[in-house]
Enzyme design. Structure first.
Site, PDB file in Angstrom:
ATOM      1  N   ARG A  29       8.313  51.577  97.851  1.00 41.19           N
ATOM      2  CA  ARG A  29       7.987  51.140  96.482  1.00 41.19           C
ATOM      3  C   ARG A  29       6.538  51.456  96.160  1.00 41.19           C
ATOM      4  NH1 ARG A  29      11.891  47.474  98.097  1.00 41.19           N
ATOM      5  NH2 ARG A  29      13.767  47.800  96.859  1.00 41.19           N
ATOM      6  N   ASP A  64      13.797  54.013 100.250  1.00 37.09           N
ATOM      7  CA  ASP A  64      14.448  53.077  99.324  1.00 37.09           C
ATOM      8  C   ASP A  64      14.726  53.840  98.036  1.00 37.09           C
ATOM      9  OD1 ASP A  64      15.195  50.566  97.940  1.00 37.09           O
ATOM     10  OD2 ASP A  64      14.222  49.623  99.651  1.00 37.09           O
ATOM     11  N   HIS A  71      20.481  51.278  98.476  1.00 36.72           N
ATOM     12  CA  HIS A  71      19.055  51.582  98.249  1.00 36.72           C
ATOM     13  C   HIS A  71      18.793  53.067  98.474  1.00 36.72           C
ATOM     14  CE1 HIS A  71      17.564  47.561  97.420  1.00 36.72           C
ATOM     15  NE2 HIS A  71      18.339  47.098  98.394  1.00 36.72           N
ATOM     16  N   GLU A  84      22.251  44.707 100.376  1.00 34.73           N
ATOM     17  CA  GLU A  84      22.490  44.823  98.934  1.00 34.73           C
ATOM     18  C   GLU A  84      23.274  46.079  98.543  1.00 34.73           C
ATOM     19  OE1 GLU A  84      18.683  42.367  97.247  1.00 34.73           O
ATOM     20  OE2 GLU A  84      18.275  44.410  97.837  1.00 34.73           O
ATOM     21  N   TRP A 103      17.606  37.459 106.379  1.00 40.86           N
ATOM     22  CA  TRP A 103      16.628  37.402 105.271  1.00 40.86           C
ATOM     23  C   TRP A 103      17.072  36.477 104.149  1.00 40.86           C
ATOM     24  CZ3 TRP A 103      17.179  39.328 100.136  1.00 40.86           C
ATOM     25  CH2 TRP A 103      18.345  40.047  99.878  1.00 40.86           C
ATOM     26  N   TYR A 115       8.684  35.981 102.936  1.00 40.74           N
ATOM     27  CA  TYR A 115       8.642  37.078 101.967  1.00 40.74           C
ATOM     28  C   TYR A 115       7.256  37.129 101.338  1.00 40.74           C
ATOM     29  CZ  TYR A 115      13.113  39.351 102.254  1.00 40.74           C
ATOM     30  OH  TYR A 115      14.150  40.131 102.687  1.00 40.74           O
ATOM     31  N   GLU A 166       7.362  46.193  95.397  1.00 35.89           N
ATOM     32  CA  GLU A 166       7.685  46.547  94.008  1.00 35.89           C
ATOM     33  C   GLU A 166       6.506  46.278  93.079  1.00 35.89           C
ATOM     34  OE1 GLU A 166       9.788  44.969  96.007  1.00 35.89           O
ATOM     35  OE2 GLU A 166      11.881  45.436  95.530  1.00 35.89           O
TER      36      GLU A 166
HETATM   37  C1  ACM Z   1      16.039  42.560 101.326  1.00 30.40           C
HETATM   38  O1  ACM Z   1      15.137  41.801 100.960  1.00 30.40           O
HETATM   39  N1  ACM Z   1      16.783  43.187 100.419  1.00 30.40           N
HETATM   40  C2  ACM Z   1      16.328  42.775 102.720  1.00 30.40           C
END
Ligand code: ACM
Ligand code: ZN
Length: 497
Positions: free
Chosen positions: A137, A166, A228, A292, A362, A388, A439
């Site tokens: 990112r 990603d 991703h 995701e 996570w 995080y 990000e």
């Molecule tokens: C993640 O935060 N998508 C692993």
């Protein structure tokens, strides 16, 4: 003058003795001590970066001894006359030197070093104490990463999990797939009206890996598959279910376009990528992502439907567990174990998660508990519990960050062994990590602010014994420690814990 050491992470045992070690200038490591030559050189270089070349007498002695025996264990003794670090191996010696570096950072003023006499005996609780940096990112410079590794080593962080791919960028060259970098490493940034990006050359990657290794930090690369994947698809549109058009994303989010599970061509790409990683990274681990993944295209795509039928699967999400097994097998052939985000535990009815695959929890700690119950190894980095580092430090209007709050106190209280785990399950917990997603972090300076001092709290949770944990006592040490980090020119958060 310091009366207590105020070390972070808190060592196993400290016994103070009468008096103090005093020296004009910063003492040097005795030239005759050759056992830990590389560690001595790195330490001296780190000190020199802050204070200039040490010019005091040769009062520091490094001794190779049988005890303490653990790979990272060390004993640091400070007497009125000298400083002795004993360890069985280089890693322990280096950890001891980093504690001495802390004591010099806080004990050296106006050309004089003063450290109270005492004996520190130490070894870690967990062997995996990581930081993840998202270089997709935002493309962080080699210079910044080295500065970060130097700073992380001060708190015994020993894993650098490098998120290299990603939707927003692919960051290393793969010879057989040149478009991954030619197309996949750049994106148009609508905020500043130009292309941004970059990738790390083989030489730069080797440089970072060896810089980390000299600091006894292992670099674990991550290639996020099969979701991703916008950067891969922009480079090789044939690998998607719809054929595109695709672009390297400049938006945040989770995208519907993922690698086509029915396309056999995704596997030669994975082989080439893993060959490249195996050549560049000596680590026994490769992180394969797996988070995701959106399955909507797999539901409609004829190739994916055919794959489902051929494998006797009923639901498209089950294709992910088939891909995970295949990727893990490819890595096993290269002598490596796969790590995946906790989604890899799902839809595994027909293709169970291979025994050697490690689960990184996570979405809270539940994935870690479940993985350990299944006999899989676990890395804990719950977004819900201070791990995080793209989250805001505090619920204050002027704080940087996104999505949630992750406090220093949460990181400090992190316990990677959950109440659900029995003794056997607990042994499968390797440790934990702080994850710095990027990000919203478009510069190294901002990353510093997001990482420090939260990683110090997480580092203590992972290194130190759990007994007597007291956030108020930690806060006192942290005040001293943050003044040390200032001397490393790190931007830091200093608000409520
Ligand atoms: C993640 O935060 N998508 C692993
Ligand atoms: Zn498909």
């Amino acid at each position: 003058m310091m009366t207590e050491y105020a070390i972070i992470p808190q060592p196993q045992s400290i016994q103070y003795r009468q008096g103090s070690f005093q020296c004009t200038g910063i003492p040097r490591i005795a030239a005759g001590d050759q056992d830990f030559h590389s560690e001595a050189q790195v330490f001296t270089g780190q000190i020199a970066k802050t204070f200039g070349n040490p010019n005091g007498a040769e009062h520091i002695h490094l001794l190779k001894t049988d005890s303490p025996a653990g790979a990272e264990a060390y004993r640091l003794e400070i007497t009125g006359k000298e400083i002795r670090i004993s360890a069985a191996g280089g890693t322990g010696a280096f950890r001891g030197l980093q504690v001495l570096r802390q004591l010099i950072l806080s004990g050296y003023h106006d050309g004089e070093l003063v450290i109270p006499c005492g004996i520190i005996e130490d070894a870690p609780r967990f062997s995996w104490r990581g930081l993840m940096l998202d270089s997709s990112r935002n493309f962080f410079s080699v210079e910044f990463i080295k500065k970060l590794l130097d700073a992380l080593s001060l708190q015994h962080i020993n894993i650098f999990h490098w998120h290299l791919t990603d939707d927003q960028g692919w960051r290393f060259p793969v010879k057989q797939y040149p478009l991954l970098t030619e197309i996949g490493s750049k994106r148009y940034d609508n905020r500043i009206y130009r292309y941004v990006g970059g990738f790390y050359t083989e030489t730069e990657i080797r440089d970072i890996v060896s810089y980390a290794a000299e600091r006894h930090i292992e670099v674990v690369p991550e290639v996020d598959l099969p979701g991703h994947a916008s950067a891969i698809l922009a480079a090789y549109p044939g690998l998607g279910c719809t054929g595109g058009p695709y672009r390297v994303e400049d938006r945040c989010g989770i995208f519907e376009d993922v690698l086509c599970a029915g396309n056999d061509d995704i596997f030669p790409l994975a082989e080439a990528v893993f060959d490249t990683l195996a050549e560049l990274f000596p680590s026994a681990y490769v992180h394969i992502g797996g988070d995701e993944v959106r399955f909507n295209h797999w539901k409609k795509c004829p190739k994916c439907q055919k794959r489902l039928a051929d494998l006797g699967l009923s639901e498209p999400p089950q294709l992910q567990s088939w891909i995970t097994s295949r990727l893990a097998e490819m890595l096993r052939k290269r002598g490596k174990a796969a790590i995946g985000w906790d989604e890899i535990l799902e839809n595994t009815e027909l293709f169970p998660l291979p025994d050697d695959v490690i689960v990184q929890s996570w979405r809270g700690e539940g994935g870690g508990s479940k993985a350990a119950a299944l006999g899989r190894r676990v890395i804990m980095s719950p977004q819900t519990n201070g791990c995080y580092l793209d989250y805001r430090h505090a619920d204050l209007p002027d704080e940087i960050g996104r999505l949630g709050i992750g406090t220093i106190t949460q990181g400090f209280n992190l316990n990677p062994v959950t109440p659900e785990m029995d003794e056997k399950a607990a042994l499968l917990v390797l440790g934990g990590q702080g994850n710095c997603w990027a990000e919203n972090i478009y510069a190294g300076k901002i990353a510093e602010y997001m990482i420090f001092p939260r990683i110090c709290a997480i580092g203590e949770a992972l290194w130190s014994a759990r007994k007597d944990r007291d956030i108020n006592e930690f806060a006192k040490r942290l005040t001293v420690h943050q003044n040390r980090l200032d001397k490393l020119d790190l931007l830091q958060y200093r608000g409520p814990l």
